[in-house]
Scaffold this motif. Structure first.
Motif, PDB file in Angstrom:
ATOM      1  N   UNK A  76      -8.376  48.044  -6.984  1.00  0.00           N
ATOM      2  CA  UNK A  76      -9.051  47.014  -7.659  1.00  0.00           C
ATOM      3  C   UNK A  76      -9.783  46.384  -6.400  1.00  0.00           C
ATOM      4  N   UNK A  77     -10.881  45.925  -6.470  1.00  0.00           N
ATOM      5  CA  UNK A  77     -11.465  44.910  -5.368  1.00  0.00           C
ATOM      6  C   UNK A  77     -10.707  43.776  -5.369  1.00  0.00           C
ATOM      7  N   UNK A  78     -10.684  42.677  -4.450  1.00  0.00           N
ATOM      8  CA  UNK A  78     -10.183  41.477  -4.543  1.00  0.00           C
ATOM      9  C   UNK A  78     -11.361  40.545  -5.264  1.00  0.00           C
ATOM     10  N   UNK A  79     -12.531  40.975  -5.222  1.00  0.00           N
ATOM     11  CA  UNK A  79     -13.530  40.372  -5.965  1.00  0.00           C
ATOM     12  C   UNK A  79     -14.839  41.237  -6.229  1.00  0.00           C
ATOM     13  N   UNK A  80     -15.612  40.974  -7.199  1.00  0.00           N
ATOM     14  CA  UNK A  80     -16.892  41.843  -7.138  1.00  0.00           C
ATOM     15  C   UNK A  80     -16.733  42.760  -8.400  1.00  0.00           C
ATOM     16  N   UNK A  81     -17.986  43.489  -8.916  1.00  0.00           N
ATOM     17  CA  UNK A  81     -17.722  44.495  -9.843  1.00  0.00           C
ATOM     18  C   UNK A  81     -18.215  45.694  -9.534  1.00  0.00           C
ATOM     19  N   UNK A  82     -17.964  46.616 -10.314  1.00  0.00           N
ATOM     20  CA  UNK A  82     -18.089  48.252  -9.893  1.00  0.00           C
ATOM     21  C   UNK A  82     -18.741  48.464 -11.207  1.00  0.00           C
ATOM     22  N   UNK A  83     -19.971  49.087 -11.400  1.00  0.00           N
ATOM     23  CA  UNK A  83     -20.438  49.694 -12.609  1.00  0.00           C
ATOM     24  C   UNK A  83     -20.468  51.175 -12.477  1.00  0.00           C
ATOM     25  N   UNK A  84     -20.039  51.681 -13.727  1.00  0.00           N
ATOM     26  CA  UNK A  84     -20.037  53.200 -13.512  1.00  0.00           C
ATOM     27  C   UNK A  84     -20.638  53.791 -14.611  1.00  0.00           C
ATOM     28  N   UNK A  85     -21.629  54.372 -14.442  1.00  0.00           N
ATOM     29  CA  UNK A  85     -22.707  54.656 -15.720  1.00  0.00           C
ATOM     30  C   UNK A  85     -22.448  56.204 -16.043  1.00  0.00           C
ATOM     31  N   UNK A  86     -21.238  56.797 -15.323  1.00  0.00           N
ATOM     32  CA  UNK A  86     -21.263  58.384 -15.583  1.00  0.00           C
ATOM     33  C   UNK A  86     -19.898  58.527 -15.070  1.00  0.00           C
ATOM     34  N   UNK A  87     -19.462  59.843 -15.299  1.00  0.00           N
ATOM     35  CA  UNK A  87     -18.049  60.325 -15.184  1.00  0.00           C
ATOM     36  C   UNK A  87     -17.830  60.433 -13.568  1.00  0.00           C
ATOM     37  N   UNK A  88     -16.897  59.588 -12.861  1.00  0.00           N
ATOM     38  CA  UNK A  88     -16.546  59.756 -11.545  1.00  0.00           C
ATOM     39  C   UNK A  88     -15.296  60.399 -11.028  1.00  0.00           C
ATOM     40  N   UNK A  89     -15.374  61.347 -10.127  1.00  0.00           N
ATOM     41  CA  UNK A  89     -14.300  61.842  -9.712  1.00  0.00           C
ATOM     42  C   UNK A  89     -13.312  61.186  -9.183  1.00  0.00           C
TER      43      UNK A  89
END
Lengths: 259, 214
Positions: free
Chosen positions: B56-69
């Motif tokens: 997990x990041x300390x702050x901020x967001x990750x958006x995944x629109x697909x299947x990530x390995x």
């Protein structure tokens, strides 16, 4: 991701970790899974054998073997779940390498694994006893199932709290054993609540584990009733510990490092 | 598609707080590939784990629109007492893939003979990497996170890996960490440099390399 999709993924992951656990825990030994059953069986046979030798009879016309077994299996199910779930993240940290695997999945898989193991232990040990004496009478099977389920949930919830604490501090993690061990003596393995002096009973009832043993015994023996069982009290413990465990998990989630 | 917004990662060490990633933002649309360069310890692998969701990041967001390995090229997730086959089954199960197909394809790609049915603990580093790479190629992802995978294996295997990756890059995305400009040029459209926690994206690998090498 929708809620349903999330549930599907989670059950896939829990299933995978569960199956893996059966291989990693007992897979490398001969007779593998048999050890899961043999381990508590040896404890029960030792204690029951000793009690039989010193001619200590069990109360209410229960036979000594069934008496000890119905006390020790709920206790072991609880303690073992607490122990195994408590170590689930520190012990399986490498699996968190797969982003799909969450700490909670590791905990749930281990909780289910212990439940499955001890349910099998119960069936095998009581079944063998029944075969040997050519007699098997179960008073209320549902009570037995309820008692074991509550012991499992209680242990898993306790383990969840231990698990989060273990991630936060290795030192606090050391306290787990000393906290759990005294429960062995006060969880009704060697006595029934009924046999205690009246003024001690409420005190003994503060320990939620003893309710599980009482519930299993009242379900197993025709001659024993569930007079001192308070299931809502046990459920309150389970709920409280689960909430606490999940809050702590959210708190430590960012601290788990996948080295 | 992958989008990172204001990702910051701070580790607490005995000598105070250490900022590994400082306000990192970028986007990788499906069908394009991004290379990442940076010194050892710059935080590249941490960034990859955050993109994948293993950390997990300390702050901020990750958006995944697909299947990530999962990060490819590292083999720490294998259990030493389980066989290669059993480890593959586990991965197939968590990603809800057909077990038989994953096992067969991984076995064929890894090409490690009967070792596939021996405990992973008996493998050499190269064999582990072969298994890890074969496994990640046999699970269907849209975005592949590649962590210096070309650093392992003999020449033939390296060739096989880059062919497989190029094929994946046509339809999906790659995010590739590498010290080799040649590898990045082959696989990526754009390239970023990670330095002192700051990430800068350049339009070509050569532009990034000029800054990085300077």
């Amino acid at each position: 991701m929708s809620l349903l999709r999330g549930l599907v993924v989670q059950s896939e992951v829990v299933h995978a970790v569960f199956m893996r656990e059966t291989r990693t825990r007992f897979g490398q030994y001969r007779m593998g899974y048999l050890w899961a059953i043999a381990d508590p069986a040896i404890v029960i046979l030792t204690i029951a054998g000793f009690f039989a030798l010193v001619n200590r009879a069990a109360p209410y016309g229960m036979d000594i073997y069934s008496f000890i077994a119905t006390g020790i299996i709920p206790y072991k199910l609880f303690a073992s779940s607490a122990q195994q779930v408590g170590e689930s993240v520190n012990g399986n940290r490498a699996l968190l390498f797969y982003p799909r695997v969450l700490p909670i999945d590791l905990a749930l898989a281990r909780g289910l694994f212990e439940l499955a193991t001890y349910a099998a232990v119960f069936i095998v040990l009581m079944g063998l006893h029944g075969l040997y004496f050519q007699q098997l009478v179960v008073d209320e099977a549902l009570y037995v199932i309820a008692g074991l389920t509550l012991a499992s949930l209680l242990g898993t919830a306790t383990g969840l709290v231990f698990c989060a604490i273990g991630v936060m501090s290795r030192t606090a993690d050391r306290a787990r054993g000393p906290l759990l061990r005294p429960l062995f003596w006060i969880s009704g393995i060697f006595f029934t609540v009924d046999a205690l002096p009246a003024h001690v009973r409420p005190l003994a009832g503060l320990n939620p584990v003893i309710h599980c043993a009482e519930l299993v015994r009242s379900g197993w023996f025709v001659s024993y009733e569930d007079t001192y069982v308070d299931t809502s009290y046990v459920c309150l413990w389970i709920l409280g510990l689960s909430v606490l465990g999940l809050i702590l998990e959210r708190h430590v989630r960012r601290k788990i490092e996948v080295a | 598609m992958i989008r990172l917004e204001n990702i910051t990662k701070v580790y607490k060490t005995k000598r105070g707080r250490h900022t590994v990633l400082d306000d990192v933002s970028f986007e990788v649309p499906l069908g394009t590939s991004l290379g990442i360069m940076g010194r050892n310890g710059a935080g590249k692998s941490t960034l990859l784990r955050i993109i994948g969701g293993a950390e997990m990041p300390s702050s901020g967001t990750v958006t995944r629109g697909s299947r990530v390995s999962f990060p490819i090229g590292f083999s720490g997730a294998f259990h030493g007492s389980l066989t290669g086959e059993e480890n593959c089954r586990f991965a197939a199960r968590i990603y809800g893939q057909e077990m038989k197909r994953v096992v067969r394809e991984t076995r064929d790609f890894a090409d490690i003979g009967d070792y596939f049915y021996n405990p992973v603990g008996t493998y050499s580093t190269g064999m582990r990497a072969r298994l890890a790479f074969g496994l990640s190629m046999s699970i269907d992802f849209d975005v592949y996170l590649v962590d210096e995978v070309t650093a392992v294996g003999d020449r033939r295997f390296k060739k096989k890996c880059s062919v497989a990756l190029k094929k994946r890059a046509e339809f999906g995305s790659l995010i590739v960490i590498s010290h080799s400009v040649g590898t990045l040029r082959q696989l990526c459209d754009k390239c970023a440099v990670l330095d002192q926690g700051k990430l800068t994206v350049y339009d070509t690998v050569d532009a990034a390399n000029e800054v990085y090498a300077a």
